[in-house]
Design a protein around this motif. Structure first.
Motif, PDB file in Angstrom:
ATOM      1  N   GLY A  29      56.954 147.162  40.645  1.00 15.07           N
ATOM      2  CA  GLY A  29      58.033 148.029  41.653  1.00 15.07           C
ATOM      3  C   GLY A  29      58.784 149.145  41.024  1.00 15.07           C
ATOM      4  O   GLY A  29      59.049 150.170  42.043  1.00 15.07           O
ATOM      5  N   ASP A  30      59.102 148.914  39.720  1.00 11.73           N
ATOM      6  CA  ASP A  30      59.684 149.952  39.240  1.00 11.73           C
ATOM      7  C   ASP A  30      59.007 151.136  38.479  1.00 11.73           C
ATOM      8  O   ASP A  30      59.599 152.129  37.852  1.00 11.73           O
ATOM      9  CB  ASP A  30      60.452 149.243  38.247  1.00 11.73           C
ATOM     10  N   ILE A  31      57.667 151.180  38.422  1.00  8.96           N
ATOM     11  CA  ILE A  31      56.867 152.062  37.960  1.00  8.96           C
ATOM     12  C   ILE A  31      55.799 152.595  38.944  1.00  8.96           C
ATOM     13  O   ILE A  31      54.451 152.278  38.657  1.00  8.96           O
ATOM     14  CB  ILE A  31      56.351 151.411  36.863  1.00  8.96           C
ATOM     15  N   PRO A  32      56.354 153.163  39.999  1.00  3.65           N
ATOM     16  CA  PRO A  32      55.314 153.598  41.220  1.00  3.65           C
ATOM     17  C   PRO A  32      54.496 154.741  40.479  1.00  3.65           C
ATOM     18  O   PRO A  32      54.898 155.418  39.700  1.00  3.65           O
ATOM     19  CB  PRO A  32      56.396 153.995  42.227  1.00  3.65           C
ATOM     20  N   GLY A  33      53.313 154.873  41.291  1.00  3.12           N
ATOM     21  CA  GLY A  33      52.416 155.865  40.709  1.00  3.12           C
ATOM     22  C   GLY A  33      51.756 155.717  39.360  1.00  3.12           C
ATOM     23  O   GLY A  33      50.963 156.578  39.262  1.00  3.12           O
ATOM     24  N   TYR A  34      51.723 154.411  38.998  1.00  3.72           N
ATOM     25  CA  TYR A  34      51.220 154.207  37.684  1.00  3.72           C
ATOM     26  C   TYR A  34      49.980 153.395  38.083  1.00  3.72           C
ATOM     27  O   TYR A  34      49.845 152.518  38.801  1.00  3.72           O
ATOM     28  CB  TYR A  34      51.995 153.321  36.722  1.00  3.72           C
ATOM     29  N   ARG A  35      48.906 153.663  37.394  1.00  9.87           N
ATOM     30  CA  ARG A  35      47.662 153.217  37.419  1.00  9.87           C
ATOM     31  C   ARG A  35      47.857 151.885  36.506  1.00  9.87           C
ATOM     32  O   ARG A  35      47.967 152.159  35.425  1.00  9.87           O
ATOM     33  CB  ARG A  35      46.346 154.017  37.021  1.00  9.87           C
TER      34      ARG A  35
END
Length: 469
Positions: A79-85
């Motif tokens: 939840g702390d690294i949104p946008g990551y694949r």
């Protein structure tokens, strides 16, 4: 978010052996966290603590309650690294699809020595379900492979598994590794074939039992006979219960092959890092650690072998090395870091920050075990007890669900070492309640079938092979 992050779990690797045998990774590393501690001493709760930032009694995932599917993005560092694949590749069955670990990732691949080509059918899965033998067994496998969407990969999995089994019966080192090389190749393909930024999780089981000589190991690191294996060459529970008298040579083989496996991992992972760096456009930070260590029969390990029924420094003191992190950390950071802070570290690296993940005091916990000897109820109760511990400077306290508490002395210059200072009338520190918000539970004798009631026979077979059941 500014950079890719790869979290590489070298399963079962302890700090002192990493320092001695993972020389390439240490040379590549820009930062070493000298006092990293695992949150638990076995794979299942440790991985859950890494994901959630919680101790086992808080997240509730442990040896006899293996279900990662109850977690979601908001309850983990994802939840702390949104946008990551989010990409996952694992050779650890407990950190894999059979127990819902894959559900947190956008792409996830399980790899093992019976499934070196992930697109193909796992050869073990066919073996455990096939109703044939002799020539008809091979004929049926050929038909199954032809019907499969990835025929060549399925045939290759079957052929290589057969080759592994053949060499296991001959007095020669095994030809192939336990799946680590395939896992790293798979991870690299997934990275190169997709978009950035990415978060990559990889678990490699080469340093986990069973230990045996391998063609790709450095032969100068061990003198075990070519046909030696820890599956039949050493009696772990005989040593844990009665000491190693008469088994010193076999314990030496165990230690040496463990070291050779770490040296092999060092070579494989160092090459992997170099290739990923060359193939990616963004900066990529690599976090190299372990989910727990291994007891190797040393006095500081209480003479124990393996990673069950213990919270020794052999199990909890693990490596943590950063390759290409943002500027901000010292080359060697000497403060305590619990792996419950790994999620904060990942998020910080992704954002180009060096977060403060250090504490004066840290804690760890072991909730029962799936691997205990077949003994009487009272002794079984001892081996399956719950354990907790806390650290404060050069002092450590370990206590259990049976009421025993011991205090240990530590030395920051001696990794994986502890010395029992006092025993008997010792109480845990009053501040331990800061970490443990629930009373310690005592678990009854476990049932293997309950642990594996929702998995197939192929998964159960793999867990037995690894010594979990």
């Amino acid at each position: 978010m500014t950079r890719n992050v790869a979290l590489l779990i070298l399963d079962t690797v302890r700090q002192d052996y990493f320092s001695k045998y993972a020389t390439r990774l240490q040379s590549m590393g820009d930062v070493s966290f000298a006092q990293c501690r695992a949150a638990s001493s076995c794979s299942v709760p440790s991985h859950a603590s890494i994901l959630t930032g919680e101790l086992p009694h808080e997240h509730g995932i442990h040896s006899t309650a293996v279900d990662y599917s109850q977690l979601d993005e908001t309850g983990t560092f994802f939840g702390d690294i949104p946008g990551y694949r989010r990409i996952g590749v694992s050779t650890n069955t407990f950190a894999g699809e059979p127990f819902g670990f894959d559900e947190l990732f956008d792409e996830f691949v399980d790899v093992s020595w019976t499934r070196r080509f992930p697109d193909g059918l796992d050869a073990r899965e066919f073996v455990t379900t096939a109703d044939a033998d002799g020539l008809s067994f091979y004929t049926e496998f050929l038909k199954t492979a032809i019907r499969h969407d990835h025929t060549l990969a399925t045939l290759s999995n079957g052929a290589l598994a057969q080759l592994d089994m053949l060499f296991s019966k001959l007095p020669v080192p095994k030809m192939l590794d336990d799946g680590g090389e395939s896992a790293l190749k798979t991870a690299r393909k997934r990275i190169e074939g997709g978009t950035e930024p990415f978060f990559l999780f990889v678990n490699l089981m080469e340093a986990h039992t069973p230990h045996q000589p391998a063609h790709k190991f450095d032969r100068s690191l061990y003198d075990a006979p070519s046909d030696w294996s820890s599956n039949n060459g050493i009696s772990q529970w005989e040593i844990n219960r009665n000491g190693m008298d008469g088994q010193e040579e076999t314990v030496g083989h165990f230690r040496d092959l463990y070291a050779a496996a770490i040296d092999y991992l060092d070579r494989q992972v160092a090459t992997f890092i170099e290739r990923v760096q060359a193939a990616t456009d963004r900066e990529t930070t690599f976090i190299i650690t372990s989910d727990h260590g291994e007891n190797l029969g040393y006095q500081a390990d209480d003479g124990m072998i393996g990673h069950t029924s213990s919270l020794s420094e052999g199990l909890l003191h693990v490596p943590l090395t950063l390759v290409n992190p943002p500027d901000g950390y010292d080359a060697v950071e000497r403060g305590y870091m619990s792996q419950t802070e790994l999620g904060s570290l990942v998020a910080g690296m992704a954002d180009g920050r060096t977060p403060d993940v250090f504490s004066d005091r840290v804690a760890a916990e072991r909730i029962t075990t799936t691997n205990s000897p077949d003994v009487g109820d009272e002794e079984q109760r001892y081996w399956e007890r719950t354990l907790r511990c806390v650290y404060d400077g050069d002092r450590k306290w370990i206590w259990d669900s049976l009421g025993e508490c011991n205090e240990y002395g530590l030395d920051s210059e001696r990794p994986n070492w502890q010395h029992r200072k006092t025993a008997g009338d010792v109480s845990k520190p009053s501040w331990a309640g800061e970490f443990f918000t629930a009373e310690m539970a005592e678990f009854q004798r476990h049932d293997d079938s309950a642990v594996c009631e929702d998995v197939d026979e192929a998964t159960r077979s793999r867990l037995e092979e690894l010594g979990y059941l």
